[in-house]
Design a protein around this motif. Structure first.
Motif, PDB file in Angstrom:
ATOM      1  N   PHE A 177      37.049   6.771 -13.851  1.00  0.00           N
ATOM      2  CA  PHE A 177      38.039   6.062 -14.662  1.00  0.00           C
ATOM      3  C   PHE A 177      39.065   7.104 -15.096  1.00  0.00           C
ATOM      4  O   PHE A 177      38.717   8.062 -15.786  1.00  0.00           O
ATOM      5  N   LEU A 202      33.020   0.312 -20.649  1.00  0.00           N
ATOM      6  CA  LEU A 202      33.885   0.430 -19.482  1.00  0.00           C
ATOM      7  C   LEU A 202      33.130   0.056 -18.209  1.00  0.00           C
ATOM      8  O   LEU A 202      33.660  -0.634 -17.337  1.00  0.00           O
ATOM      9  N   ALA A 244      34.103  -3.109 -15.858  1.00  0.00           N
ATOM     10  CA  ALA A 244      34.387  -2.891 -14.436  1.00  0.00           C
ATOM     11  C   ALA A 244      33.428  -3.708 -13.579  1.00  0.00           C
ATOM     12  O   ALA A 244      33.825  -4.257 -12.543  1.00  0.00           O
ATOM     13  N   GLY A 297      41.963   3.565 -15.823  1.00  0.00           N
ATOM     14  CA  GLY A 297      41.279   3.238 -17.066  1.00  0.00           C
ATOM     15  C   GLY A 297      42.107   2.388 -18.012  1.00  0.00           C
ATOM     16  O   GLY A 297      41.562   1.622 -18.808  1.00  0.00           O
TER      17      GLY A 297
END
Length: 155
Positions: A47, A90, A94, A112
């Motif tokens: 990221f 995150l 994702a 990111g």
């Protein structure tokens, strides 16, 4: 001072675990970037948060030690990329978007900033509106002016 280059372990469930680390560096283009790198079964997922221009609303710590590892959007939202809770969110986001490679996939580099807004829309954030410190795993309530002032490189 601890070793910031070590790989840390993030366990998602009983079958899924990642090794991860955070790096901060200036690219060949001269732009600072914060990179959060995860490894699972020999596959790398990165990221990348690139520093934006003065009015872009994309701020990184740009090589400074104050707020190192943090990225901010200029509206008072700040993520500390060195916190396991942030990394987990995150990865989860994702995964929901189908951006993580499957078995036998190749390395992936993700922007990111595209995942940044999802952090503030978490259902558990609706109840918790208290200001938090920058090292917390929640979005910090930091005034935009303060973020801009503290995240510029020192000369």
């Amino acid at each position: 001072m601890g070793n910031d280059r070590r790989l840390r372990r993030l366990v998602v469930d009983e079958r899924t675990a990642y090794l991860w680390s955070h790096r901060q560096k200036r690219g060949r283009d001269g732009v600072w970037r914060d990179a959060l790198t995860l490894y699972r079964d020999g596959i790398r997922v990165r990221f990348v948060f690139l520093a934006g221009g003065p009015d872009s609303g994309r701020y990184t710590s740009e090589g400074g030690y104050w707020y190192e590892g943090c990225v901010a959007d200029g509206r008072g939202n700040l993520l500390n990329l060195r916190e396991p809770g942030v990394v987990r969110q995150l990865v989860d986001e994702a995964g929901r978007r189908g951006l993580l490679p499957g078995a036998g996939g190749g390395p992936v580099e993700l922007n990111g900033w595209e995942l940044f807004p999802a952090w503030g829309r978490r259902p558990d954030r609706a109840q918790d509106q208290r200001p938090v410190r920058a090292r917390s795993t929640a979005v910090a309530a930091v005034p935009a002016v303060e973020v801009r002032r503290t995240l510029r490189p020192r000369r």
